[in-house]
Design a protein around this motif. Structure first.
Motif, mmCIF file in Angstrom:
data_model
loop_
_atom_site.group_PDB
_atom_site.id
_atom_site.type_symbol
_atom_site.label_atom_id
_atom_site.label_comp_id
_atom_site.label_asym_id
_atom_site.label_seq_id
_atom_site.Cartn_x
_atom_site.Cartn_y
_atom_site.Cartn_z
ATOM 1 N N ILE A 84 0.805 -1.232 0.000
ATOM 2 C CA ILE A 84 0.000 0.000 0.000
ATOM 3 C C ILE A 84 0.832 1.273 0.000
ATOM 4 O O ILE A 84 0.300 2.359 -0.228
ATOM 5 C CB ILE A 84 -0.975 0.028 1.197
ATOM 6 N N ALA A 85 2.131 1.176 0.262
ATOM 7 C CA ALA A 85 2.980 2.369 0.311
ATOM 8 C C ALA A 85 3.267 2.886 -1.097
ATOM 9 O O ALA A 85 3.396 2.113 -2.042
ATOM 10 C CB ALA A 85 4.282 2.063 1.038
ATOM 11 N N LYS A 86 3.354 4.210 -1.220
ATOM 12 C CA LYS A 86 3.694 4.853 -2.488
ATOM 13 C C LYS A 86 4.980 5.654 -2.323
ATOM 14 O O LYS A 86 5.392 6.000 -1.210
ATOM 15 C CB LYS A 86 2.559 5.790 -2.933
ATOM 16 N N SER A 87 5.614 5.978 -3.427
ATOM 17 C CA SER A 87 6.859 6.748 -3.380
ATOM 18 C C SER A 87 6.574 8.233 -3.304
ATOM 19 O O SER A 87 5.575 8.726 -3.848
ATOM 20 C CB SER A 87 7.706 6.444 -4.624
ATOM 21 N N LYS A 100 -2.677 5.321 6.237
ATOM 22 C CA LYS A 100 -3.670 4.663 5.385
ATOM 23 C C LYS A 100 -4.392 3.560 6.146
ATOM 24 O O LYS A 100 -5.629 3.441 6.081
ATOM 25 C CB LYS A 100 -3.004 4.077 4.136
ATOM 26 N N LEU A 101 -3.631 2.747 6.876
ATOM 27 C CA LEU A 101 -4.239 1.654 7.631
ATOM 28 C C LEU A 101 -5.090 2.194 8.775
ATOM 29 O O LEU A 101 -6.180 1.678 9.038
ATOM 30 C CB LEU A 101 -3.152 0.722 8.164
ATOM 31 N N ILE A 132 -8.640 3.350 0.297
ATOM 32 C CA ILE A 132 -9.328 2.408 1.187
ATOM 33 C C ILE A 132 -9.552 1.053 0.505
ATOM 34 O O ILE A 132 -9.266 0.006 1.101
ATOM 35 C CB ILE A 132 -10.645 3.003 1.723
ATOM 36 N N PRO A 133 -10.061 0.993 -0.732
ATOM 37 C CA PRO A 133 -10.188 -0.324 -1.380
ATOM 38 C C PRO A 133 -8.845 -1.043 -1.527
ATOM 39 O O PRO A 133 -8.780 -2.268 -1.394
ATOM 40 C CB PRO A 133 -10.796 0.012 -2.752
ATOM 41 N N GLU A 134 -7.765 -0.296 -1.793
ATOM 42 C CA GLU A 134 -6.448 -0.912 -1.924
ATOM 43 C C GLU A 134 -5.998 -1.519 -0.602
ATOM 44 O O GLU A 134 -5.453 -2.631 -0.564
ATOM 45 C CB GLU A 134 -5.434 0.135 -2.387
ATOM 46 N N VAL A 135 -6.223 -0.780 0.495
ATOM 47 C CA VAL A 135 -5.819 -1.283 1.810
ATOM 48 C C VAL A 135 -6.650 -2.512 2.187
ATOM 49 O O VAL A 135 -6.127 -3.499 2.723
ATOM 50 C CB VAL A 135 -5.971 -0.183 2.881
ATOM 51 N N LEU A 136 -7.948 -2.472 1.906
ATOM 52 C CA LEU A 136 -8.807 -3.613 2.221
ATOM 53 C C LEU A 136 -8.375 -4.856 1.450
ATOM 54 O O LEU A 136 -8.367 -5.971 2.013
ATOM 55 C CB LEU A 136 -10.263 -3.264 1.908
ATOM 56 N N ASP A 137 -8.018 -4.699 0.192
ATOM 57 C CA ASP A 137 -7.541 -5.844 -0.594
ATOM 58 C C ASP A 137 -6.253 -6.413 0.008
ATOM 59 O O ASP A 137 -6.073 -7.631 0.076
ATOM 60 C CB ASP A 137 -7.293 -5.430 -2.042
ATOM 61 N N TYR A 142 -3.640 -10.733 3.308
ATOM 62 C CA TYR A 142 -2.808 -11.138 4.439
ATOM 63 C C TYR A 142 -3.574 -12.004 5.441
ATOM 64 O O TYR A 142 -3.027 -12.969 5.989
ATOM 65 C CB TYR A 142 -2.259 -9.893 5.138
ATOM 66 N N LEU A 143 -4.860 -11.696 5.674
ATOM 67 C CA LEU A 143 -5.621 -12.367 6.730
ATOM 68 C C LEU A 143 -6.515 -13.499 6.236
ATOM 69 O O LEU A 143 -7.243 -14.082 7.039
ATOM 70 C CB LEU A 143 -6.497 -11.335 7.464
#
Length: 286
Positions: A84-87, A100-101, A132-137, A142-143
Protein backbone atom coordinates in the motif's frame (compact mmCIF):
# COMPACT_ATOMS: atom_id res chain seq x y z
CA UNK A 1 -3.70 49.24 -51.90
CA UNK A 2 -5.47 51.83 -49.80
CA UNK A 3 -7.49 49.06 -48.11
CA UNK A 4 -4.38 47.09 -47.18
CA UNK A 5 -2.67 50.18 -45.77
CA UNK A 6 -5.74 50.88 -43.67
CA UNK A 7 -5.73 47.26 -42.31
CA UNK A 8 -2.02 47.48 -41.41
CA UNK A 9 -2.59 50.81 -39.65
CA UNK A 10 -5.41 49.44 -37.52
CA UNK A 11 -3.50 46.20 -36.85
CA UNK A 12 -0.58 48.16 -35.37
CA UNK A 13 -3.02 49.78 -32.94
CA UNK A 14 -5.38 46.88 -32.13
CA UNK A 15 -2.94 43.97 -31.77
CA UNK A 16 -0.83 45.52 -28.95
CA UNK A 17 -4.07 46.40 -27.18
CA UNK A 18 -5.38 42.82 -27.47
CA UNK A 19 -2.06 41.41 -26.22
CA UNK A 20 -2.14 43.71 -23.20
CA UNK A 21 -5.72 42.66 -22.41
CA UNK A 22 -4.80 38.98 -22.70
CA UNK A 23 -1.77 39.36 -20.42
CA UNK A 24 -3.90 41.18 -17.85
CA UNK A 25 -6.48 38.39 -17.94
CA UNK A 26 -3.80 35.71 -17.49
CA UNK A 27 -2.20 37.52 -14.57
CA UNK A 28 -5.53 38.08 -12.84
CA UNK A 29 -6.73 34.54 -13.37
CA UNK A 30 -7.08 32.73 -10.06
CA UNK A 31 -4.50 30.00 -9.65
CA UNK A 32 -5.81 26.47 -9.12
CA UNK A 33 -5.22 25.14 -5.62
CA UNK A 34 -3.11 21.97 -5.78
CA UNK A 35 -3.80 21.10 -2.15
CA UNK A 36 -5.34 22.93 0.77
CA UNK A 37 -2.67 24.14 3.14
CA UNK A 38 -4.31 22.76 6.27
CA UNK A 39 -4.26 19.30 4.72
CA UNK A 40 -0.49 19.54 4.30
CA UNK A 41 -0.08 20.01 8.05
CA UNK A 42 -0.62 16.28 8.59
CA UNK A 43 1.54 16.36 11.73
CA UNK A 44 -1.50 17.83 13.49
CA UNK A 45 -3.84 15.06 12.34
CA UNK A 46 -5.26 12.24 14.47
CA UNK A 47 -2.41 9.86 13.65
CA UNK A 48 0.16 12.08 15.34
CA UNK A 49 -2.08 13.37 18.12
CA UNK A 50 -4.98 11.44 19.62
CA UNK A 51 -3.98 7.98 18.33
CA UNK A 52 -0.40 8.50 19.49
CA UNK A 53 -1.61 9.54 22.93
CA UNK A 54 -3.91 6.52 23.20
CA UNK A 55 -1.07 4.27 22.10
CA UNK A 56 1.18 5.54 24.91
CA UNK A 57 -1.34 6.26 27.66
CA UNK A 58 -4.56 4.26 27.23
CA UNK A 59 -4.26 0.96 25.41
CA UNK A 60 -7.88 0.05 26.17
CA UNK A 61 -9.21 3.12 24.35
CA UNK A 62 -6.69 2.51 21.57
CA UNK A 63 -8.24 -0.90 21.01
CA UNK A 64 -11.74 0.59 21.02
CA UNK A 65 -10.64 3.25 18.54
CA UNK A 66 -9.11 0.88 15.96
CA UNK A 67 -10.77 -2.38 17.11
CA UNK A 68 -7.38 -4.02 17.63
CA UNK A 69 -4.41 -3.66 19.95
CA UNK A 70 -1.03 -2.21 19.03
CA UNK A 71 0.61 -5.61 18.46
CA UNK A 72 -2.10 -6.68 16.02
CA UNK A 73 -1.95 -3.34 14.21
CA UNK A 74 1.84 -3.52 13.91
CA UNK A 75 1.68 -7.08 12.55
CA UNK A 76 -0.79 -6.14 9.83
CA UNK A 77 1.10 -2.96 8.95
CA UNK A 78 4.39 -4.83 8.64
CA UNK A 79 2.91 -7.33 6.23
CA UNK A 80 1.00 -4.94 3.95
CA UNK A 81 3.22 -1.83 3.94
CA UNK A 82 5.04 -2.89 0.79
CA UNK A 83 1.72 -3.25 -1.03
CA UNK A 84 0.00 0.00 0.00
CA UNK A 85 2.98 2.37 0.31
CA UNK A 86 3.69 4.85 -2.49
CA UNK A 87 6.86 6.75 -3.38
CA UNK A 88 7.36 10.42 -2.61
CA UNK A 89 7.49 12.83 -5.55
CA UNK A 90 9.00 16.27 -6.13
CA UNK A 91 5.49 17.70 -5.86
CA UNK A 92 4.53 16.23 -2.47
CA UNK A 93 5.19 13.52 0.08
CA UNK A 94 3.14 10.35 -0.17
CA UNK A 95 0.63 9.31 2.50
CA UNK A 96 2.40 6.91 4.90
CA UNK A 97 1.16 3.32 4.97
CA UNK A 98 0.51 3.65 8.72
CA UNK A 99 -1.93 6.52 8.21
CA UNK A 100 -3.67 4.66 5.38
CA UNK A 101 -4.24 1.65 7.63
CA UNK A 102 -5.41 3.83 10.54
CA UNK A 103 -7.92 5.62 8.32
CA UNK A 104 -9.19 2.33 6.89
CA UNK A 105 -9.67 0.79 10.33
CA UNK A 106 -11.41 3.93 11.61
CA UNK A 107 -13.71 3.82 8.59
CA UNK A 108 -14.58 0.17 9.28
CA UNK A 109 -15.01 0.71 13.02
CA UNK A 110 -17.13 3.87 12.91
CA UNK A 111 -18.67 4.11 9.45
CA UNK A 112 -17.70 7.80 9.32
CA UNK A 113 -17.94 9.39 5.90
CA UNK A 114 -14.87 10.44 3.95
CA UNK A 115 -15.27 14.14 4.76
CA UNK A 116 -15.20 13.43 8.51
CA UNK A 117 -12.09 11.28 8.08
CA UNK A 118 -10.54 14.07 6.00
CA UNK A 119 -11.00 16.52 8.88
CA UNK A 120 -9.78 14.02 11.46
CA UNK A 121 -6.61 12.80 9.72
CA UNK A 122 -5.93 15.78 7.40
CA UNK A 123 -5.99 13.59 4.29
CA UNK A 124 -8.16 14.59 1.34
CA UNK A 125 -11.36 12.64 0.86
CA UNK A 126 -10.49 12.00 -2.79
CA UNK A 127 -7.30 10.25 -1.69
CA UNK A 128 -9.18 8.34 1.01
CA UNK A 129 -11.73 7.08 -1.51
CA UNK A 130 -8.89 5.75 -3.68
CA UNK A 131 -6.72 4.01 -1.11
CA UNK A 132 -9.33 2.41 1.19
CA UNK A 133 -10.19 -0.32 -1.38
CA UNK A 134 -6.45 -0.91 -1.92
CA UNK A 135 -5.82 -1.28 1.81
CA UNK A 136 -8.81 -3.61 2.22
CA UNK A 137 -7.54 -5.84 -0.59
CA UNK A 138 -4.10 -5.97 1.03
CA UNK A 139 -5.54 -6.78 4.47
CA UNK A 140 -7.73 -9.50 2.98
CA UNK A 141 -4.77 -11.09 1.19
CA UNK A 142 -2.81 -11.14 4.44
CA UNK A 143 -5.62 -12.37 6.73
CA UNK A 144 -7.44 -14.78 4.43
CA UNK A 145 -5.89 -17.74 6.25
CA UNK A 146 -7.21 -16.46 9.58
CA UNK A 147 -10.89 -16.28 8.62
CA UNK A 148 -11.86 -19.80 7.72
CA UNK A 149 -14.40 -22.41 8.69
CA UNK A 150 -13.04 -25.00 11.14
CA UNK A 151 -11.85 -27.87 9.00
CA UNK A 152 -12.63 -30.76 11.32
CA UNK A 153 -14.44 -31.75 14.51
CA UNK A 154 -11.39 -31.05 16.65
CA UNK A 155 -11.42 -27.39 15.62
CA UNK A 156 -15.16 -27.19 16.29
CA UNK A 157 -14.58 -28.71 19.72
CA UNK A 158 -12.17 -25.88 20.58
CA UNK A 159 -14.98 -23.38 19.90
CA UNK A 160 -17.55 -25.47 21.80
CA UNK A 161 -15.18 -25.66 24.77
CA UNK A 162 -14.78 -21.87 24.65
CA UNK A 163 -18.54 -21.35 24.85
CA UNK A 164 -18.76 -23.89 27.64
CA UNK A 165 -16.04 -22.30 29.79
CA UNK A 166 -16.42 -18.61 29.03
CA UNK A 167 -20.17 -18.29 28.61
CA UNK A 168 -21.48 -21.38 30.42
CA UNK A 169 -23.12 -22.38 27.13
CA UNK A 170 -22.35 -26.06 26.57
CA UNK A 171 -22.88 -27.53 23.13
CA UNK A 172 -22.72 -24.18 21.31
CA UNK A 173 -20.38 -24.25 18.34
CA UNK A 174 -21.06 -20.74 17.04
CA UNK A 175 -23.52 -17.87 16.77
CA UNK A 176 -25.05 -16.99 13.42
CA UNK A 177 -26.80 -13.80 12.38
CA UNK A 178 -27.28 -11.49 9.41
CA UNK A 179 -26.78 -7.76 8.94
CA UNK A 180 -28.26 -5.50 6.25
CA UNK A 181 -25.60 -3.13 4.93
CA UNK A 182 -27.29 -0.08 3.41
CA UNK A 183 -26.23 0.81 -0.14
CA UNK A 184 -27.23 3.05 -3.00
CA UNK A 185 -28.93 0.64 -5.35
CA UNK A 186 -27.50 0.23 -8.86
CA UNK A 187 -29.53 1.60 -11.72
CA UNK A 188 -32.34 -0.43 -13.31
CA UNK A 189 -32.30 -3.04 -10.52
CA UNK A 190 -35.96 -2.69 -9.53
CA UNK A 191 -36.62 -4.02 -6.02
CA UNK A 192 -33.75 -6.50 -6.06
CA UNK A 193 -31.94 -4.79 -3.16
CA UNK A 194 -35.06 -3.50 -1.31
CA UNK A 195 -35.43 -4.99 2.18
CA UNK A 196 -38.18 -5.14 4.80
CA UNK A 197 -36.64 -2.16 6.62
CA UNK A 198 -37.42 0.09 3.68
CA UNK A 199 -33.85 0.55 2.44
CA UNK A 200 -31.63 -0.92 -0.25
CA UNK A 201 -28.97 -3.26 1.09
CA UNK A 202 -26.70 -6.22 0.68
CA UNK A 203 -26.60 -8.82 3.44
CA UNK A 204 -23.66 -9.92 5.54
CA UNK A 205 -24.29 -13.30 7.16
CA UNK A 206 -21.65 -14.54 9.57
CA UNK A 207 -20.84 -17.08 12.25
CA UNK A 208 -18.74 -16.01 15.23
CA UNK A 209 -17.03 -18.04 17.91
CA UNK A 210 -16.84 -17.60 21.68
CA UNK A 211 -14.22 -14.85 21.36
CA UNK A 212 -16.18 -12.65 18.89
CA UNK A 213 -14.01 -13.82 15.99
CA UNK A 214 -15.52 -14.74 12.64
CA UNK A 215 -15.57 -18.42 11.75
CA UNK A 216 -17.54 -17.98 8.53
CA UNK A 217 -18.58 -15.02 6.37
CA UNK A 218 -21.01 -14.81 3.46
CA UNK A 219 -21.71 -11.46 1.87
CA UNK A 220 -23.21 -10.09 -1.32
CA UNK A 221 -26.76 -11.44 -1.15
CA UNK A 222 -29.34 -8.82 -2.11
CA UNK A 223 -31.56 -7.27 0.55
CA UNK A 224 -34.79 -8.74 -0.76
CA UNK A 225 -33.75 -12.24 0.30
CA UNK A 226 -34.76 -13.65 3.69
CA UNK A 227 -32.19 -14.80 6.24
CA UNK A 228 -33.24 -18.37 5.68
CA UNK A 229 -32.98 -18.11 1.92
CA UNK A 230 -29.50 -16.64 2.18
CA UNK A 231 -28.40 -19.29 4.66
CA UNK A 232 -29.74 -22.05 2.43
CA UNK A 233 -27.47 -20.84 -0.38
CA UNK A 234 -24.36 -20.61 1.81
CA UNK A 235 -21.62 -23.16 1.26
CA UNK A 236 -21.62 -24.16 4.91
CA UNK A 237 -25.33 -25.06 4.81
CA UNK A 238 -24.71 -28.06 2.62
CA UNK A 239 -21.86 -29.24 4.82
CA UNK A 240 -24.12 -29.00 7.87
CA UNK A 241 -26.92 -30.81 6.05
CA UNK A 242 -24.64 -33.67 5.21
CA UNK A 243 -23.56 -33.82 8.86
CA UNK A 244 -20.31 -34.93 10.38
CA UNK A 245 -18.53 -31.58 10.65
CA UNK A 246 -19.79 -30.64 14.13
CA UNK A 247 -18.83 -32.52 17.27
CA UNK A 248 -21.36 -34.67 19.08
CA UNK A 249 -23.84 -32.52 21.00
CA UNK A 250 -23.54 -29.54 18.69
CA UNK A 251 -27.22 -29.70 17.76
CA UNK A 252 -30.13 -27.49 16.86
CA UNK A 253 -33.34 -29.18 17.89
CA UNK A 254 -36.58 -27.97 16.36
CA UNK A 255 -38.24 -28.11 19.76
CA UNK A 256 -35.71 -25.85 21.47
CA UNK A 257 -36.46 -22.25 22.38
CA UNK A 258 -34.62 -21.00 19.30
CA UNK A 259 -37.49 -20.66 16.85
CA UNK A 260 -36.33 -21.25 13.27
CA UNK A 261 -38.62 -21.89 10.34
CA UNK A 262 -38.67 -25.59 9.52
CA UNK A 263 -38.21 -25.04 5.82
CA UNK A 264 -35.27 -22.72 6.39
CA UNK A 265 -33.12 -24.41 9.02
CA UNK A 266 -34.30 -27.98 9.12
CA UNK A 267 -30.90 -29.11 10.30
CA UNK A 268 -30.40 -31.82 12.87
CA UNK A 269 -26.82 -30.74 13.44
CA UNK A 270 -26.27 -27.04 13.84
CA UNK A 271 -24.85 -24.58 16.32
CA UNK A 272 -26.87 -24.56 19.54
CA UNK A 273 -27.89 -26.95 22.27
CA UNK A 274 -28.51 -24.83 25.34
CA UNK A 275 -28.78 -27.38 28.12
CA UNK A 276 -27.25 -30.55 26.74
CA UNK A 277 -29.31 -33.59 25.76
CA UNK A 278 -31.84 -35.67 27.64
CA UNK A 279 -32.35 -39.42 27.48
CA UNK A 280 -34.26 -39.10 24.21
CA UNK A 281 -31.38 -37.24 22.57
CA UNK A 282 -33.24 -33.92 22.45
CA UNK A 283 -31.95 -30.57 23.60
CA UNK A 284 -32.90 -29.47 27.10
CA UNK A 285 -34.02 -25.86 27.48
CA UNK A 286 -32.34 -23.71 30.10
Amino acid sequence: MEKRKRIRKFSRVIIPYLIAELEMEINNKKKRIWSRQWLLRRQHGASATIIKELENEDTKEYRLFLRMNLEQFSAILENISAVIAKSDTIMRDSIPAKIKLQITLTYLATGNNYRTLQHLFRVSKSAISRFIPEVLDAVYSYLKEYIKVPANQEEWKVIENGFRIRWNFPGCCGVIDGKHVAIQAPGHCGSEFWNYKGTNSIVLMAIVNHDYCFSYINTGATGRNSDGGIFRNCSIYHELENGGILPDGGLLDEESHYQFQEDVMKLKRMFFCAGGENADGKCVEL
